[in-house]
Design a protein around this motif. Structure first.
Motif, PDB file in Angstrom:
ATOM      1  N   LEU A 213       0.684  -1.366  -0.148  1.00  0.00           N
ATOM      2  CA  LEU A 213      -0.052  -0.022  -0.045  1.00  0.00           C
ATOM      3  C   LEU A 213       0.894   1.338  -0.058  1.00  0.00           C
ATOM      4  O   LEU A 213       0.790   2.315  -0.854  1.00  0.00           O
ATOM      5  CB  LEU A 213      -1.015   0.121   1.205  1.00  0.00           C
ATOM      6  N   LEU A 214       2.007   1.380   0.916  1.00  0.00           N
ATOM      7  CA  LEU A 214       2.713   2.373   1.169  1.00  0.00           C
ATOM      8  C   LEU A 214       3.410   2.696  -0.436  1.00  0.00           C
ATOM      9  O   LEU A 214       3.706   3.974  -0.797  1.00  0.00           O
ATOM     10  CB  LEU A 214       3.641   2.021   2.096  1.00  0.00           C
ATOM     11  N   GLU A 215       3.968   1.549  -0.795  1.00  0.00           N
ATOM     12  CA  GLU A 215       4.503   1.494  -1.930  1.00  0.00           C
ATOM     13  C   GLU A 215       3.970   2.039  -3.383  1.00  0.00           C
ATOM     14  O   GLU A 215       4.193   3.176  -4.019  1.00  0.00           O
ATOM     15  CB  GLU A 215       5.502   0.456  -2.404  1.00  0.00           C
ATOM     16  N   GLU A 216       2.878   1.449  -3.525  1.00  0.00           N
ATOM     17  CA  GLU A 216       1.883   1.837  -4.745  1.00  0.00           C
ATOM     18  C   GLU A 216       1.228   3.042  -4.418  1.00  0.00           C
ATOM     19  O   GLU A 216       1.219   3.808  -5.511  1.00  0.00           O
ATOM     20  CB  GLU A 216       0.787   0.804  -4.698  1.00  0.00           C
ATOM     21  N   ARG A 217       0.622   3.513  -3.202  1.00  0.00           N
ATOM     22  CA  ARG A 217       0.048   4.844  -3.443  1.00  0.00           C
ATOM     23  C   ARG A 217       0.792   6.017  -2.743  1.00  0.00           C
ATOM     24  O   ARG A 217       0.345   7.028  -3.055  1.00  0.00           O
ATOM     25  CB  ARG A 217      -1.206   4.717  -2.489  1.00  0.00           C
ATOM     26  N   MET A 218       1.985   5.584  -2.109  1.00  0.00           N
ATOM     27  CA  MET A 218       2.621   6.911  -1.466  1.00  0.00           C
ATOM     28  C   MET A 218       3.938   6.963  -2.020  1.00  0.00           C
ATOM     29  O   MET A 218       5.030   7.772  -1.583  1.00  0.00           O
ATOM     30  CB  MET A 218       2.717   6.640   0.112  1.00  0.00           C
TER      31      MET A 218
ATOM     32  N   SER B  61      -5.270  12.932  -8.711  1.00  0.00           N
ATOM     33  CA  SER B  61      -5.434  12.314 -10.210  1.00  0.00           C
ATOM     34  C   SER B  61      -5.871  11.020 -10.125  1.00  0.00           C
ATOM     35  O   SER B  61      -6.636  10.888 -11.067  1.00  0.00           O
ATOM     36  CB  SER B  61      -4.039  12.344 -10.856  1.00  0.00           C
ATOM     37  N   GLU B  62      -6.357  10.507  -9.088  1.00  0.00           N
ATOM     38  CA  GLU B  62      -6.851   9.195  -8.837  1.00  0.00           C
ATOM     39  C   GLU B  62      -8.406   9.669  -8.636  1.00  0.00           C
ATOM     40  O   GLU B  62      -9.189   8.612  -8.411  1.00  0.00           O
ATOM     41  CB  GLU B  62      -6.410   8.341  -7.704  1.00  0.00           C
ATOM     42  N   GLY B  63      -8.729  10.914  -8.454  1.00  0.00           N
ATOM     43  CA  GLY B  63     -10.084  11.264  -8.129  1.00  0.00           C
ATOM     44  C   GLY B  63     -10.382  11.670  -6.773  1.00  0.00           C
ATOM     45  O   GLY B  63     -11.598  12.055  -6.423  1.00  0.00           O
TER      46      GLY B  63
END
Lengths: 322, 507, 341
Positions: free
Chosen positions: B127-132, B192-194
């Motif tokens: 989660l941290l890598e993908e979103r943050m 950008s992801e809304g």
């Protein structure tokens, strides 16, 4: 894998090993499996109570009522057995009563926002006083089940033995260890001890957990009372006076932070063993009197609290780095 | 920028606290895929508005719509369930737990009640890598990471609860430049992801760097909603600070009338590149006897931090300070002995002693500097108190009233009395007129001017530009934790000061 | 608003009236051998050590602190005094007794300083800092007495706890003197103001120029001294020192007395007179329970309920629940926050 947060428990472990080795070099007959096992036998009830206390302290609270609840348990058990009740009814009953007592205190602490210290102080008075309502004298226990449990030695390979109490204590230890590290209840307890307000904002069941923690401590005290009753074969209002201090000391020496949020059940085990080892060394020494136990425990308490203080101010410094 | 329908729409929100209108007729719209800055000075109603959104406060009137549906949020949990997640300035996580646990606690992956640590840790890392864009050891306790990382972790937790609206309440106030840009990268990615992001900050540069739209509140009222690109800095600042035309206009500008001679008087205080890491960058400041120096700037610009260094409430880690013939003070006590008095902006937390009476609150500092042996008799205390009650028009005029029962303005006057009683050569007033009614405001301003006439120097800190301009002989402007400009009487005007506060241009 | 002594005085009066109804001679005071005798005198006499400890505890609690070690200090000073006297050639010698008393009081001051240092200097929470001495102190007391009960036969020493002056027990005069000193120091000098200020708002106090650390060290010093004097009275009264049992539960009784007297555990305003009445209530309760023939240990049950009731009355959440303003559980945080607006 070494981690910095394991440092306190390593200090505790090292201290215990050092004490045991030092004792072995100094006194003949000290270095034996049975001396080690005797530490467990003599302190089984302390271990049980200290495990409950660990959860309370990790949650940021304190429970001063444990010694009195032990005495009350011994009193109720002894008087009911005297009345002819069966142990199969007495033991579950006292465990239930202990749990209720604990959860009652927890509810007052949580819902009325009164300091745990003062609520459990009232609990301490109450339980101790109730002992004397039952009787001011010692009630001896002749029940066959109790005497047989008291005398049973469980032999281990190698001819050494432990008592049934030790097995109960160790079972509880395993259970508590699992609960602390592998269940939501355990993790929520740590979260509340770390920052109660955050725990509320994170949507954790703070009320349930806090009451549960005191319930568990009450249960442990009652269980400790049952085990003490096996050991003493009597009920008496003066049993386990000052036990709360021993339990708190064991937890602190075991590396649990008195301000809450940090600590290990395993550390408490070694905290208890260290206290036992101090007593054993002092009795082996012969010339040293028993009150040195208290002084040494007080000293250790001081050192560990100082250590904690340094530990936590280092953490604070890190936090303010940004 | 009317792209479709707002995800969150607050209409005509009213909220009143005893004696204070916190919000009256405020509206706020938030669209998916935008970063919307909520701006306003102290008491503007920002934090009240956010607390309404997060279910901490109820509203007296008005409605909140989420996705066109009217909702009523009554607890932080309900806010989360409705898709509104908040990350506060002080990270509301548990510092003692691991990073992964902080993200997942309360909804850990389990089998038969047993927490699956491996799954939990790998999910958190992913989660941290993908979103943050954050690659860290998630098994370490939270407190072993700097605040900036903790902020990102808090955002990760907030997002993990299927958030549609993310509120960031002053997330950048303790971050350095690199950390801020790291946070902004994440914010842009989420946008950008809304996701709809409500952003509160005191740093103007950051507002223009990141936000699409700006809503301004002032004094609990809605000033306007603007596209960031269409609102100049100077307009923004003037709308935030506003003008107060009422009673104050009648007050003559005394300082300019008798401003002569002050430049020639002796130097009282001299700070040379005084600073404290993480708090305020090194600054120079000198104050002459009888001079009123205004410290202008927005909230969080470093005004309070500067004052605390001068007073010894915080210790500087660089630079030097001279007060008269004495060196810098390391404790407030020393500062008081050196002739400095300080009224904190945090009146409730750092000023009044709730349980004590007006009389006791007034004599406290004087008594402290005299020591306990030279006790001021109760009779003398009452005399002093009554004297100040009369001079400052403190209401109720009863020295034995507990201070906690007084209104804000009267509490402020008591604190002023406490400071004045120590007969300081320099009086530092941090937002002395905040949150008090207009009459009391004028009284305090008059008092400040008359004190300076008698030779006392004053460092006057305020968000209200007009007030600063009126009372000061000289103005120092702070921005983004730096002293950016100093102006003397001749060149001081609203336009120039506002420009300095707003900045831009020169960077 | 009622006067802060209203409830404590009412409780005390009720207790006394109950005693009077139970035993009509309860209030009677006789003169025998030039002494006054009677239940009321006994309450004052036996309550003296608790009164002293409670007075010290009041100031500590006013600074938002707590001192759990007072019981241990009572035991240590009693042991020290008795040991010194028992070692002397002539136990009645005034010089010897004065030395013993002086030594014990210096020791109690040192122990108070230790607590103050841990709290103010090292910054450990008071309850934890004083726990250390609570645990170790009993051991130290037994170390001094070698685990035995030291008995002394010194009529000069016995005077402290069992002597008679102007027909009244001497210990009453000691309590009166300490109470007078504490009242004078806190009400006629600025110390009381500083204590209340520090206990109420530590940060604001610092900004007002108060040396909070010195204030805290001073209250722990004073509390140690009070416990020391209590230890002397207690051991002198029975002419012996028992390291194990002397002063047992004193910390708890003292805290209870302070709380009954109206001083909040959250620090700030304190009421020495209230504390005195609180301690008298506890002592009267003990006497009452003895008188009606219930085992004295049952006092503990009553104390438990008193602690609980007093704390519940002080608890804001509880009051709200009772008053019914707690009508809704919506916006649970609002009241909390609104107070700080």
């Amino acid at each position: 894998m070494f981690k910095r947060q394991h440092l306190p428990i390593i200090v505790t472990l090292a201290l215990f090993v050092f004490m045991f080795i030092a004792g072995s070099f100094r006194y003949t007959g000290f270095f034996s499996t049975q001396v080690l096992l005797n530490l467990f036998i003599d302190n089984a009830f302390l271990l049980i109570v200290a495990i409950g206390m660990t959860f309370v302290i990790v949650s940021g609270g304190i429970d001063l009522s444990v010694g009195s609840v032990i005495a009350l348990t011994s009193m109720i058990s002894a008087s009911l057995l005297q009345e002819g009740w069966s142990p199969a009814a007495v033991i579950p009953l006292v465990l239930l009563l202990g749990s209720l007592f604990g959860s009652g205190m927890g509810a007052i602490i949580h819902y009325f926002k009164i300091q745990p210290f003062i609520v459990t102080l009232a609990g301490m008075f109450l339980a101790r006083g109730l002992c004397y309502v039952i009787s001011t004298n010692t009630i001896t226990i002749n029940n066959a089940f109790y005497t047989s449990v008291a005398q049973t030695k469980v032999y281990l390979p190698g001819g050494n033995f432990v008592s049934i109490s030790v097995i109960i204590a160790l079972l509880l230890f395993v259970l508590a260890f699992y609960a602390a590290h592998y269940t939501r209840f355990g993790r929520n307890t740590y979260a509340i001890g770390g920052n109660e307000q955050s725990a509320v904002l994170m949507g954790l069941p703070v009320a349930r957990t806090k009451i549960g923690v005191y319930l568990f401590s009450g249960f442990c005290s009652a269980l400790g009372g049952v085990v003490l009753t096996f050991y003493m074969l009597s009920g008496y209002g003066l049993h386990a006076i000052g036990m709360e201090l021993d339990a708190i000391a064991a937890v602190v020496i075991g590396g649990t932070l008195l301000t809450g949020g940090f600590g290990y059940v395993a550390g408490t085990l070694f905290g208890v063993l260290i206290q036992g080892a101090i007593q054993t060394i002092i009795s082996f020494e012969g010339t040293l009197s028993s009150w040195w136990t208290r002084i040494v425990i007080g000293l250790l308490l001081f050192l560990f609290i100082l250590l904690q203080r340094l530990f936590s101010s280092r953490q604070l410094l890190q936090k303010h780095r940004a | 920028m009317e792209e479709g329908r707002p995800i969150l729409h607050m209409k005509d929100i009213h909220k009143q606290f005893p004696g204070v209108k916190a919000l009256s007729g405020v509206q706020f719209r938030l669209f998916p895929g935008e970063i919307h800055a909520l701006m306003g000075e102290n008491g503007a109603g920002k934090s009240t508005l956010i607390k309404v959104l997060t279910g901490v406060y109820s509203i007296d009137r008005g409605q909140v719509e989420m996705d066109q549906e009217r909702i009523s949020i009554q607890s932080p949990q309900e806010a989360q369930a409705a898709g509104i997640s908040t990350v506060y300035q002080e990270v509301n996580l548990c510092p003692n737990l691991s990073v992964a646990e902080n993200i997942y606690i309360g909804r850990e992956p389990r089998r038969f009640g047993r927490i699956l640590w491996k799954e939990l840790n790998s999910a958190a890392a992913k989660l941290l890598e993908e979103r943050m864009n954050l690659m860290i050891d998630v098994t370490k306790p939270l407190h072993s990471y700097p605040i900036a990382i903790q902020q990102l972790i808090a955002i990760a937790r907030a997002l993990n609860i299927s958030a549609k609206v993310l509120i960031l309440d002053e997330p950048t106030s303790s971050l350095d430049r690199v950390e801020v840009s790291q946070l902004f990268n994440v914010m842009n990615k989420l946008k950008s992801e809304g996701l709809a992001i409500l952003f509160v900050t005191h740093f103007l540069n950051q507002v223009y760097e990141i936000s699409d739209r700006i809503t301004i509140l002032r004094g609990g009222e809605f000033v306007g909603e603007y596209a960031a690109s269409a609102l100049s800095r100077i307009e923004l600042v003037s709308k935030m600070i506003g003008k107060e035309l009422e009673l104050l206009e009648e007050l003559p500008k005394m300082s300019s009338l008798d401003g002569n001679g002050k430049t020639g008087s002796e130097l009282l205080l001299e700070a040379k590149s005084l600073g404290r890491r993480g708090s305020i960058e090194p600054f120079d400041l000198s104050i002459r006897a009888g001079e009123i120096v205004g410290l202008a700037g927005l909230l969080g610009s470093g005004r309070t931090e500067a004052a605390r260094l001068l007073f010894g409430a915080d210790s500087p880690d660089q630079g030097s300070l001279k007060i008269g013939d004495k060196g810098s003070a390391h404790t407030p006590r020393q500062a008081i002995d050196n002739g400095i008095a300080f009224c904190s902006e945090d009146r409730k937390g750092e000023g009044i002693i709730d349980d004590l009476t007006i009389r006791e609150n007034i004599v406290l500092a004087m008594q402290a500097s005299q020591g306990w042996l030279r006790t001021i008799s109760k009779k003398k205390q009452s005399e002093i108190a009554e004297q100040f009650i009369e001079a400052l028009n403190i209401n109720p005029p009863n020295p034995d009233q507990l201070i906690k029962h007084l209104s804000g303005g009267n509490q402020q006057k008591v604190l002023l009395a406490r400071s004045l009683l120590t007969e300081p050569r320099l009086l530092i007033l941090d937002e002395p007129t905040r949150g008090i009614d207009i009459g009391a405001k004028a009284e305090i301003q008059k008092l400040v001017m008359s004190l300076s006439k008698k030779g006392m120097s004053v460092l006057f800190i305020s968000s209200e530009l007009e007030e600063v301009l009126r009372v000061s002989d000289r103005i120092a402007v702070m921005r983004d934790r730096k002293k950016v400009k100093e102006m003397t009487d001749g060149e001081m005007n609203e336009q120039l000061v506002m420009k300095a506060i707003a900045g831009g241009g020169e960077e | 608003m009622k006067h802060h002594l209203f409830w404590p005085l009412t409780i005390l009066a009720l207790l006394l009236v109950f005693n009077l109804l139970y035993d009509p001679t309860f209030f009677s005071i006789k003169v025998r051998d030039g002494h006054l005798y009677g239940s009321l005198i006994d309450i004052l006499n036996f309550g003296a050590p608790l009164l002293l400890v409670s007075i010290g505890m009041t100031l500590v609690i006013a600074t938002k602190g707590i001192d759990l070690s007072v019981g241990s200090i009572v035991a240590i000073t009693g042991a020290m005094a008795c040991l010194t006297i028992s070692k002397g050639p002539d136990q009645n010698a005034l010089v010897l007794v004065a030395t013993a008393v002086g030594l014990s009081l210096v020791l109690s001051l040192a122990l108070g300083l230790w607590n103050g240092f841990l709290v103010a200097g090292v910054g450990i929470q008071p309850i934890i800092a004083t726990l250390i001495l609570m645990v170790a102190g009993r051991g130290v007391a037994q170390l001094i007495t070698s685990g035995q009960i030291i008995t002394v036969s010194s009529s000069s020493y016995k005077f402290i706890g069992a002597g008679v002056l102007f027909m009244l027990p001497f210990s009453i005069f000691i309590v009166a003197a300490v109470f007078a000193v504490a009242s004078l120091l806190t009400r006629k000098t600025a110390i009381g103001l500083f204590i209340e200020s520090v206990g109420n708002k530590p940060v604001a106090s610092r900004l007002a120029g108060i040396r909070a650390k010195s204030v805290m060290i001073a209250v722990y010093l004073f509390c140690g001294l009070c416990a020391g004097v209590a230890g002397l009275i207690l051991s002198s009264n029975v002419s012996s020192a028992d390291g194990n049992n002397a002063g047992l539960w004193y910390e708890l009784d003292a805290i209870l007395a302070v709380v009954i007297g109206g001083t909040s555990l959250n620090g700030g305003r304190f009421y020495l007179a209230g504390t005195v009445i609180g301690a008298l209530i506890i002592q009267t309760l003990t006497t009452t329970i003895y008188m009606i023939g219930v085992p004295p240990e049952i006092t503990l049950v009553v104390k438990a309920f008193v602690v609980l009731v007093v704390c519940l009355i002080q608890s804001e959440s509880f009051r709200k629940a009772i008053v019914g303003r707690w009508k809704t559980r919506r916006y649970p945080a609002e009241k909390e926050v609104a107070r700080h607006v």
